[in-house]
Design a protein around this motif. Structure first.
Motif, PDB file in Angstrom:
ATOM      1  N   UNK A   1       0.856  -1.180   0.000  1.00  0.00           N
ATOM      2  CA  UNK A   1       0.000   0.000   0.000  1.00  0.00           C
ATOM      3  C   UNK A   1       0.895   1.233   0.000  1.00  0.00           C
ATOM      4  N   UNK A   2       0.370   2.326  -0.570  1.00  0.00           N
ATOM      5  CA  UNK A   2       1.112   3.583  -0.511  1.00  0.00           C
ATOM      6  C   UNK A   2       0.729   4.322   0.768  1.00  0.00           C
ATOM      7  N   UNK A   3       1.261   5.512   0.968  1.00  0.00           N
ATOM      8  CA  UNK A   3       1.028   6.242   2.216  1.00  0.00           C
ATOM      9  C   UNK A   3      -0.426   6.656   2.409  1.00  0.00           C
ATOM     10  N   UNK A   4      -1.204   6.676   1.317  1.00  0.00           N
ATOM     11  CA  UNK A   4      -2.631   7.003   1.422  1.00  0.00           C
ATOM     12  C   UNK A   4      -3.477   5.781   1.736  1.00  0.00           C
ATOM     13  N   UNK A   5      -2.838   4.619   1.794  1.00  0.00           N
ATOM     14  CA  UNK A   5      -3.561   3.382   2.072  1.00  0.00           C
ATOM     15  C   UNK A   5      -4.102   2.711   0.829  1.00  0.00           C
TER      16      UNK A   5
END
Length: 113
Positions: free
Chosen positions: A101-105
């Protein structure tokens, strides 16, 4: 600036966070995580967190070689997910899966990486 990543290694009972200081984007991280999981699947590496994470540290050392001798290698154990990680990977030793997942979820597509 380096692309940092946190990697959660888990089995049915335990979990361990690992940190990757650079090349944390999927194209930089997935080759070594895939190789790690393949060794778990083959039985070369045991599928429990404590023993498997030791092997990930060793594999990360081999990846770095002598190029960056100030760090033990590409992976190091940490207590929790780091705030500066741009990618969060989960390696499930029981299900034999890797997700990201990226930092935004948002789930990152790992197909083709």
């Amino acid at each position: 600036m380096s692309t940092r990543a946190s990697i959660l290694i888990k089995d049915g009972w335990s979990k361990q966070w690992m940190y990757r200081h650079s090349d944390g984007y999927p194209e930089g991280t997935m080759p070594s995580l895939k190789a790690f999981l393949a060794r778990v699947v083959s039985g070369e590496i045991r599928d429990n967190v404590s023993q498997a994470c030791g092997w990930l540290v060793l594999m990360g050392h081999e990846e770095y070689g002598k190029a960056r001798s100030w760090k033990v290698g590409a992976y190091e154990p940490i207590n929790m997910k780091t705030a500066d990680s741009e990618y969060i990977y989960t390696v499930n030793l029981v299900k034999r899966t890797i997700t990201c997942k990226d930092t935004s979820g948002n789930k990152v597509n790992l197909d083709g990486v």
